[in-house]
Design an enzyme around this catalytic site. Structure first.
Site, PDB file in Angstrom:
ATOM      1  N   LYS A  29     -26.502  34.435 -80.265  1.00 14.46           N
ATOM      2  CA  LYS A  29     -27.138  34.725 -79.222  1.00 14.46           C
ATOM      3  C   LYS A  29     -26.976  36.123 -78.761  1.00 14.46           C
ATOM      4  O   LYS A  29     -25.971  36.870 -78.997  1.00 14.46           O
ATOM      5  CB  LYS A  29     -26.504  33.857 -78.019  1.00 14.46           C
ATOM      6  CG  LYS A  29     -26.608  32.293 -78.428  1.00 14.46           C
ATOM      7  CD  LYS A  29     -25.984  31.469 -77.124  1.00 14.46           C
ATOM      8  CE  LYS A  29     -24.402  31.689 -76.973  1.00 14.46           C
ATOM      9  NZ  LYS A  29     -24.161  30.948 -75.896  1.00 14.46           N
ATOM     10  N   ARG A 134     -23.371  22.058 -66.335  1.00 12.11           N
ATOM     11  CA  ARG A 134     -24.644  23.177 -66.347  1.00 12.11           C
ATOM     12  C   ARG A 134     -25.833  22.458 -67.195  1.00 12.11           C
ATOM     13  O   ARG A 134     -26.341  21.595 -66.616  1.00 12.11           O
ATOM     14  CB  ARG A 134     -23.952  24.105 -67.462  1.00 12.11           C
ATOM     15  CG  ARG A 134     -24.612  25.657 -67.065  1.00 12.11           C
ATOM     16  CD  ARG A 134     -23.890  26.745 -67.953  1.00 12.11           C
ATOM     17  NE  ARG A 134     -23.589  26.351 -69.473  1.00 12.11           N
ATOM     18  CZ  ARG A 134     -23.437  27.301 -70.329  1.00 12.11           C
ATOM     19  NH1 ARG A 134     -23.090  28.322 -70.088  1.00 12.11           N
ATOM     20  NH2 ARG A 134     -23.232  26.937 -71.535  1.00 12.11           N
ATOM     21  N   TYR A 256     -20.018  63.354 -61.236  1.00 10.93           N
ATOM     22  CA  TYR A 256     -20.732  62.937 -59.917  1.00 10.93           C
ATOM     23  C   TYR A 256     -19.961  62.446 -58.745  1.00 10.93           C
ATOM     24  O   TYR A 256     -18.699  61.586 -58.915  1.00 10.93           O
ATOM     25  CB  TYR A 256     -21.692  61.880 -60.435  1.00 10.93           C
ATOM     26  CG  TYR A 256     -22.982  62.110 -60.844  1.00 10.93           C
ATOM     27  CD1 TYR A 256     -23.967  63.310 -60.154  1.00 10.93           C
ATOM     28  CD2 TYR A 256     -23.433  61.908 -62.182  1.00 10.93           C
ATOM     29  CE1 TYR A 256     -24.938  63.717 -61.174  1.00 10.93           C
ATOM     30  CE2 TYR A 256     -24.690  62.145 -62.920  1.00 10.93           C
ATOM     31  CZ  TYR A 256     -25.175  63.021 -62.291  1.00 10.93           C
ATOM     32  OH  TYR A 256     -26.319  63.557 -63.010  1.00 10.93           O
ATOM     33  N   MET A 304     -24.644  58.495 -66.679  1.00 11.46           N
ATOM     34  CA  MET A 304     -25.732  57.524 -67.676  1.00 11.46           C
ATOM     35  C   MET A 304     -25.431  57.760 -69.076  1.00 11.46           C
ATOM     36  O   MET A 304     -25.316  56.916 -69.917  1.00 11.46           O
ATOM     37  CB  MET A 304     -27.241  57.868 -67.246  1.00 11.46           C
ATOM     38  CG  MET A 304     -28.019  57.017 -68.034  1.00 11.46           C
ATOM     39  SD  MET A 304     -29.905  57.410 -67.540  1.00 11.46           S
ATOM     40  CE  MET A 304     -29.671  56.595 -65.804  1.00 11.46           C
TER      41      MET A 304
END
Length: 363
Positions: A29, A134, A256, A304
């Site tokens: 997955k 679930r 930043y 980023m």
């Protein structure tokens, strides 16, 4: 990010031994927990029969289609089930030869209708809710499921399964209750004359805890990649290039928002990694990396594409160096669990959050 396939295979062998005589279902997955489903599946798909690799598990039909496109021929299970939208049932059963894990009566009915139309037998596993609440067929719905299966002989139930909420906690009441509930459901199914080949409850944590020894299939995910178990080997090692080295004076600010202020003269390095790569902004002024085997704190805001670290204590550092974000460097190691603590998260989220733009290199 380097992925060591030899360590992956060592982990597989250790988990196989732990499983006793059970077969293993490898979970791929979310791009094999961030490690590349393509390379992991290809590395394991060719294992001989004695290695008891039953097949692979994916989250949805799209991930299963990807494996088929890569040439994987072993059984592929859609673990989160198939839905009634976007032709999932058609693609799963008719086009891509995927095995659905059925977790509701309504989907079981839909599959029965589809297979009748196809005039073809199809294998499936039934997933039951034993207390995690679930996905899963509830215990009060078992009789209705058995009725549908009895009326549709083209449905070949090859497995029964459930999922543990806290497999790492074998002694808690919920875990004990889940094991007991699953055994009761198995007895009910068998009492109706149905005898599926596979029964599986254990995930990686359940296998480590020895919770369901009568199971003959174990689903292995996180532990295959060497995370969450000290007896196994972490497979991934994530590094970032040192882009620039800068001297800071007392009072200089970094990044930043100027969230870091130098309290004295120091040396910093700018690394070519940021939250766009999955190195999270919450690591700002929190996490550490390894440079030449020494721990270096992250200073200022992770941006980023860039992250600054304090390298005052690393003599001789240059732009030829790489910082270790995850993995070993010398005698020290940054683990996924450590990063998860910094992020107030879990190791699964750290691994699956490493961006596709981070190149994976395999050895």
């Amino acid at each position: 990010m380097e992925v060591d396939l030899s360590l992956l295979k060592k982990n597989y062998q250790r988990l196989l031994k732990r499983a006793g005589g059970a077969e293993l279902l490898v979970l791929l997955k979310s791009d094999a927990y961030g490690h590349s489903h393509r390379e992991i599946s290809l590395a394991l798909d060719g294992l001989p029969e004695k290695e008891k690799l039953h097949g692979f598990g994916v989250a949805n039909v799209e991930e299963g289609i990807e494996l088929r496109r890569e040439g994987v021929r072993r059984p592929v299970y859609v673990m989160s089930g198939i839905q009634q939208y976007d032709g999932d049932i058609h693609r799963c059963l008719e086009t891509c030869d995927l095995i659905p894990v059925v977790s509701s009566v309504s989907i079981l009915s839909e599959i029965a209708q589809t297979t009748r139309r196809l005039k073809a037998e199809r294998s499936l596993h039934l997933k039951f809710n034993t207390g995690m609440n679930r996905l899963g067929i509830d215990s009060l719905e078992v009789a209705e499921c058995l009725k549908i299966i009895s009326a549709n002989p083209q449905l070949k139930v090859s497995g029964l399964m459930s999922h543990l909420a806290s497999g790492e906690k074998p002694g808690v009441a919920l875990t004990k209750s889940q094991v007991l509930n699953f055994r009761r459901i198995i007895a009910q199914v068998e009492g109706a004359g149905l005898n599926p080949k596979y029964r599986h409850l254990n995930n990686s944590a359940g296998l480590a805890s020895g919770l369901f020894p009568e199971g003959n299939l174990c689903r292995i995910g996180l532990h295959l990649y060497g995370v969450g178990d000290p007896e196994l080997f972490p497979v991934a090692r994530w590094t970032a290039q040192v882009y620039q080295i800068r001297a800071l004076a007392k009072g200089d600010r970094v990044g930043y928002g100027a969230r870091f202020t130098a309290k004295k003269k120091m040396k910093m390095a700018v690394l070519g990694v940021g939250y766009g790569d999955g190195y999270r902004r919450i690591f700002s002024n929190r996490a550490e990396v390894l440079v030449r085997g020494k721990r270096c704190p992250v200073i200022g805001s992770v941006s980023m594409d860039l992250t600054a670290v304090d390298v005052t204590g690393v003599p001789g550092i240059s732009t030829n160096d790489r910082a270790v974000l995850l993995g070993k460097d010398g005698k020290d190691e940054i683990t996924a669990e450590e990063l998860a603590v910094y992020a107030s998260s879990i190791s699964w989220e750290i691994l699956t959050g490493i961006s596709p733009r981070v190149p994976r290199v395999f050895r």
